[in-house]
Scaffold this motif. Structure first.
Motif, short mmCIF file in Angstrom:
data_model
loop_
_atom_site.label_atom_id
_atom_site.label_comp_id
_atom_site.label_asym_id
_atom_site.label_seq_id
_atom_site.Cartn_x
_atom_site.Cartn_y
_atom_site.Cartn_z
N PRO A 356 29.34 19.75 18.62
CA PRO A 356 29.95 20.70 19.56
C PRO A 356 31.31 21.16 19.07
O PRO A 356 32.03 20.43 18.39
N ALA A 357 31.69 22.40 19.42
CA ALA A 357 32.96 22.96 18.99
C ALA A 357 33.98 23.06 20.11
O ALA A 357 35.14 23.36 19.86
N GLU A 361 30.31 23.27 24.89
CA GLU A 361 29.20 22.77 24.08
C GLU A 361 29.03 21.27 24.22
O GLU A 361 27.92 20.76 24.05
N LEU A 504 32.52 23.50 11.13
CA LEU A 504 31.83 22.84 12.22
C LEU A 504 32.85 22.36 13.24
O LEU A 504 34.04 22.25 12.96
N ASP A 508 36.50 25.57 14.72
CA ASP A 508 35.98 26.91 14.99
C ASP A 508 37.06 27.92 15.34
O ASP A 508 37.14 29.00 14.75
N ARG A 529 29.03 28.66 11.53
CA ARG A 529 29.40 27.36 12.10
C ARG A 529 28.14 26.53 12.28
O ARG A 529 27.24 26.89 13.05
N ARG A 531 25.90 23.63 13.67
CA ARG A 531 25.91 22.95 14.98
C ARG A 531 24.97 21.75 15.06
O ARG A 531 24.99 21.02 16.07
#
Length: 620
Positions: A356-357, A361, A504, A508, A529, A531
């Protein structure tokens, strides 16, 4: 990369320097929340030490009307409240910037700068005169500097007062003392200085339908929505607040309103090894269960993660990454657990990973982790980090689809078992190489031995090479099949790119802002990116489309670069690591300098007008 914010509205950065353990977090959070409620894009980074009190602590607030809220490295205003770090703090203020400090004691001439503006306010003296209790004087001094910032930055006072009303609901005395301290600083600044400063705030509507939340809270909420009922853990920074929040949510939403009986089980284990063992046991028994930890905990969990992988038992692990190795720096952020999680345990193991960023997320991927773990009957590790987990982020309001139903994977019912002549645990795999499982007690025909030792596809013990290889090969194929189910990469392409940029997690925001800056300097790049792992085909396709891919990550050993090289057919020459591992959140200027320097370009500054009027960077 420099920014001239003189005279700007909603585009500046401030840094608040204090002493850990003096209650500054409350004042800083008050400011952050007030700016958010004014509808202004904002971020707050808490840079705190791992001791209880006494060492320096900093809190950085950045506002940007274009939504660029990655960490800034040049500060327009420094709130210097720690005399021990005056020299260091004042050096970080940009030319023409401001320093607000406690003038109860004279400023050492050695730290004075003629190119910055000083705002002396006797916070300690004023609080000593108005508050009797020694502890209250210390705490109220922080609220007083918040009041000065309300005046100098033109923060809406009614919004701040409303926040105090909410924070101290039912505690009138505390509310009144905080309001008094707030007005002490506010009124002094108004009386003695030109307010607001040239850079200041004006209400916007950029936060409509957005929330201010940290990643650990969002993760815990995702676990609740996913149907998790069992959690086992051992306290560790920075993951402890995941379980704290999960406990609070369960007490509210998983308690029978009629009987008062808890419909959940949270266990603080004696160590991380015990915690993952409890999670595996509960998952084997049919419960959705998880543990939260950090890098040191992952190290201890390795053996049992291998057990879950080989015996094919679902398990969810939330790894909120911090700086290592060993104890490292527990309150600093990093992305250095990628390889240890991807291949956790001895022997041939590969685990599903989610990256998750941001907190939104974290919520989404927490749910996805349980579905993947049960669909593929294997451990799934969600890798957040301290910056995402413990700092407040502005993200779109979390949404939920009420039609969601958990993906429990291939679980045989009593009727299914009765229809079978005989049940074998590790055979009859489907198109994703997943064999059906049963739950204890459903039917005697479904009884089996869960084997962490060598076994064949029927579940029987074996040391025969061909039988062992048959099972291990299926596990490898099963892991590869998961690539079609993990969250796909975010990819953004531009015309005539010179290269690709890959990252990642929490990098971000900084990377996307940096790409916008590079574009305005004539350097166009594509963006991806990642994920999830195993990597989708689109990841390899993106890498092969570019002569060179800059891989931006926060660790020393280029772990994402290594994983991309190991797990795709992309040539190593196509990958150029861009590494940051000092422990602080990433800044766009660091990324710009690193990429442009690698390209052999001259690093130059851009003016604020070009910067602020640039188009937004968007992703697909």
């Amino acid at each position: 990369m420099q920014r001239n914010s003189s005279g700007s509205v909603n585009d500046f950065a401030i840094k608040l320097a204090n002493v850990n353990g003096t209650g500054s977090a409350s004042a800083n959070g008050l400011l952050m929340q007030a700016i958010f409620r004014m509808g202004i894009p904002v971020s707050g980074k808490n840079l705190f030490p791992s001791n209880i009190q006494g060492l320096p602590t900093w809190y950085e607030i950045r506002v940007n009307n274009k939504g660029h809220t990655a960490r800034a490295l040049d500060y327009d205003l420094m709130v210097a409240m720690n005399a021990q770090t005056y020299g260091r703090d004042i050096k970080e203020v940009r030319e023409g910037g401001y320093v607000l400090y406690d003038s109860s004691w004279p400023l050492d001439p050695k730290v004075y700068r003629s190119d910055v503006n000083f705002i002396p306010i006797p916070f300690a003296q004023m609080c000593n005169e108005r508050f009797k209790d020694a502890r209250a004087r210390t705490l109220m001094k922080n609220i007083a500097y918040a009041g000065a910032l309300v005046a100098t930055l033109e923060i809406d006072m009614s919004t701040v007062e409303a926040l105090l009303d909410e924070r101290f609901a039912g505690k009138k005395a505390l509310r009144d003392s905080n309001l008094q301290a707030l007005k002490i600083g506010h009124d002094y600044a108004k009386e003695h200085f030109a307010c607001p400063l040239p850079f200041h705030l004006q209400p916007m509507n950029a936060n409509h339908d957005k929330v201010l939340i940290d990643g650990n809270t969002a993760t815990a909420l995702g676990c609740v929505y996913a149907g998790a009922t069992v959690a086992a853990w051992y306290p560790i920074t920075p993951a402890t607040s995941v379980m704290d929040a999960f406990k609070e949510f369960c007490e509210k939403f998983r308690r029978d309103p009629e009987t008062g009986r808890n419909n959940y089980c949270i266990i603080q284990a004696e160590d991380e090894l015990a915690a993952i063992g409890m999670v595996i046991g509960a998952s084997w028994n049919g419960a959705r269960s998880f543990t939260s930890t950090a890098g040191p905990g992952i190290s201890l969990m390795n053996e049992l993660l291998g057990l879950a992988y080989y015996s094919e038992i679902p398990a969810v692990v939330v790894d909120v990454q911090r700086v290592g190795p060993s104890t490292g720096m527990p309150t600093r952020t990093q992305q250095a657990d990628l390889l240890s999680c991807a291949y956790a345990s001895h022997g041939d193991t590969k685990h599903i990973l989610l990256f998750p960023a941001n907190p939104a997320e974290c919520f989404e991927f927490a749910v996805k982790s349980f579905d993947l773990a049960e669909r593929f009957q294997t451990p799934v590790i969600m890798l957040s980090d301290l910056d995402i987990g413990m700092n407040d982020w502005v993200v779109p309001r979390l949404t939920w689809d009420d039609s969601y139903r958990p993906d429990r994977g291939r679980v045989l019912t009593e009727e299914d078992l009765k229809a079978l002549p005989k049940y074998f645990r590790y055979s009859d795999e489907d198109e994703n190489f997943v064999a059906p499982r049963t739950l204890p007690g459903v039917d005697s025909k479904g009884a089996y031995v869960t084997r962490g030792s060598g076994h064949n596809k029927l579940g029987a013990y074996t040391e025969t090479p061909s039988e062992y290889q048959q099972v291990l090969d299926r596990l490898g194929k099963k892991h590869a099949a998961a690539a079609d189910f993990v969250p796909g990469p975010i990819i953004h392409t531009v015309a005539a790119p010179r290269c690709g940029v890959v990252t990642l997690g929490g990098c971000d925001l900084a990377v996307r802002e940096a790409i916008g800056v590079l574009a305005r300097r004539g350097i166009n790049v594509d963006y991806m990116r990642v994920r999830g792992f195993p990597f989708t085909k689109s990841v390899e396709t993106f890498l092969n489309q570019h002569t060179l891919n800059f891989v931006v990550e926060q660790n020393r050993d280029a772990q994402l670069s290594a994983l991309l090289t190991l797990e795709t057919g992309v040539k190593k020459e196509k990958i150029k690591p861009v590494l940051f591992y000092g422990g602080f959140p990433l800044s766009a200027s660091q990324v710009v300098d690193a990429i442009q320097g690698s390209m052999g370009e001259i690093n130059f500054a851009i003016d604020s007008e070009t910067y602020s009027n640039s188009p937004e960077f968007t992703t697909e």
